[in-house]
Design a protein around this motif. Structure first.
Motif, mmCIF file in Angstrom:
data_model
loop_
_atom_site.group_PDB
_atom_site.id
_atom_site.type_symbol
_atom_site.label_atom_id
_atom_site.label_comp_id
_atom_site.label_asym_id
_atom_site.label_seq_id
_atom_site.Cartn_x
_atom_site.Cartn_y
_atom_site.Cartn_z
ATOM 1 N N LYS A 82 0.574 -1.313 0.229
ATOM 2 C CA LYS A 82 -0.241 0.081 0.149
ATOM 3 C C LYS A 82 0.790 0.943 0.402
ATOM 4 N N ALA A 83 1.911 1.406 0.828
ATOM 5 C CA ALA A 83 2.428 2.281 0.892
ATOM 6 C C ALA A 83 3.459 2.918 -0.438
ATOM 7 N N TYR A 84 3.689 1.619 -1.160
ATOM 8 C CA TYR A 84 4.368 1.344 -2.553
ATOM 9 C C TYR A 84 4.131 1.589 -3.659
ATOM 10 N N GLY A 85 2.345 1.538 -3.718
ATOM 11 C CA GLY A 85 1.112 2.110 -4.446
ATOM 12 C C GLY A 85 1.027 3.432 -4.462
ATOM 13 N N ARG A 86 1.128 4.000 -2.700
ATOM 14 C CA ARG A 86 0.932 5.733 -2.633
ATOM 15 C C ARG A 86 2.296 6.076 -3.120
ATOM 16 N N VAL A 87 2.764 5.617 -3.043
ATOM 17 C CA VAL A 87 4.792 6.235 -3.320
ATOM 18 C C VAL A 87 4.630 7.352 -2.020
ATOM 19 N N ASP A 88 4.519 6.279 -0.266
ATOM 20 C CA ASP A 88 4.278 6.677 0.594
ATOM 21 C C ASP A 88 5.716 7.323 1.206
ATOM 22 N N GLY A 89 6.466 8.589 1.153
ATOM 23 C CA GLY A 89 7.833 8.478 1.665
ATOM 24 C C GLY A 89 7.689 8.489 3.307
ATOM 25 N N LYS A 90 7.122 8.621 3.358
ATOM 26 C CA LYS A 90 6.797 8.406 4.903
ATOM 27 C C LYS A 90 6.600 7.159 5.717
ATOM 28 N N GLY A 91 5.694 6.595 5.541
ATOM 29 C CA GLY A 91 5.417 5.241 5.237
ATOM 30 C C GLY A 91 6.859 4.319 5.594
ATOM 31 N N VAL A 92 7.841 4.076 4.013
ATOM 32 C CA VAL A 92 8.327 3.694 3.484
ATOM 33 C C VAL A 92 9.575 4.084 4.479
ATOM 34 N N LEU A 93 9.551 5.294 5.008
ATOM 35 C CA LEU A 93 11.554 5.676 5.956
ATOM 36 C C LEU A 93 11.191 5.179 7.773
ATOM 37 N N ASP A 94 10.048 5.537 7.205
ATOM 38 C CA ASP A 94 9.433 4.649 8.994
ATOM 39 C C ASP A 94 9.617 3.217 9.059
ATOM 40 N N GLN A 95 9.187 2.401 8.141
ATOM 41 C CA GLN A 95 9.525 1.448 7.964
ATOM 42 C C GLN A 95 11.271 0.402 7.253
ATOM 43 N N ALA A 96 11.641 1.202 7.125
ATOM 44 C CA ALA A 96 13.400 1.324 7.191
ATOM 45 C C ALA A 96 13.448 1.390 8.293
#
Length: 102
Positions: A82-96
């Protein structure tokens, strides 16, 4: 400095995501190097990374890349679709960041 590596099939679909993650890191005052590579480059680039996130379309490679990641003690996960599809930089940064601090 946090070193966050993203990998996808051709290395192109993560370009915008990387930009958004860099923007979010800057807003938060996080010193981070974030870059994207193709699936073929991921094993050699992993040596310089604190974490590797792979695109959802590469989920089938997780087991293979996990063997290398385990040897290097580099956390690895599939980017939340979902984060990938939305290009959610905040969400993916949080995941990392969550993987780095485990």
């Amino acid at each position: 400095m946090k070193k966050i590596l993203l990998a996808c099939s051709a290395g192109m679909s993560t370009t915008l995501l990387v930009s958004r993650m860099r923007e979010e890191a800057k807003v938060r005052g996080i010193d981070a190097e974030i870059w994207a590579v193709t699936q073929d480059q991921a094993p050699s680039e992993m040596e310089q990374a604190d974490v590797l996130l792979i695109g959802p379309q590469m989920k089938f490679l997780k087991e293979k890349l996990s063997k290398i990641a385990d040897e290097l003690e580099t956390p690895l996960d599939v980017i939340d679709p979902k984060a990938y599809g939305r290009v959610d930089g905040k969400g993916v940064l949080d995941q990392a960041l969550a993987l780095i601090t485990k």
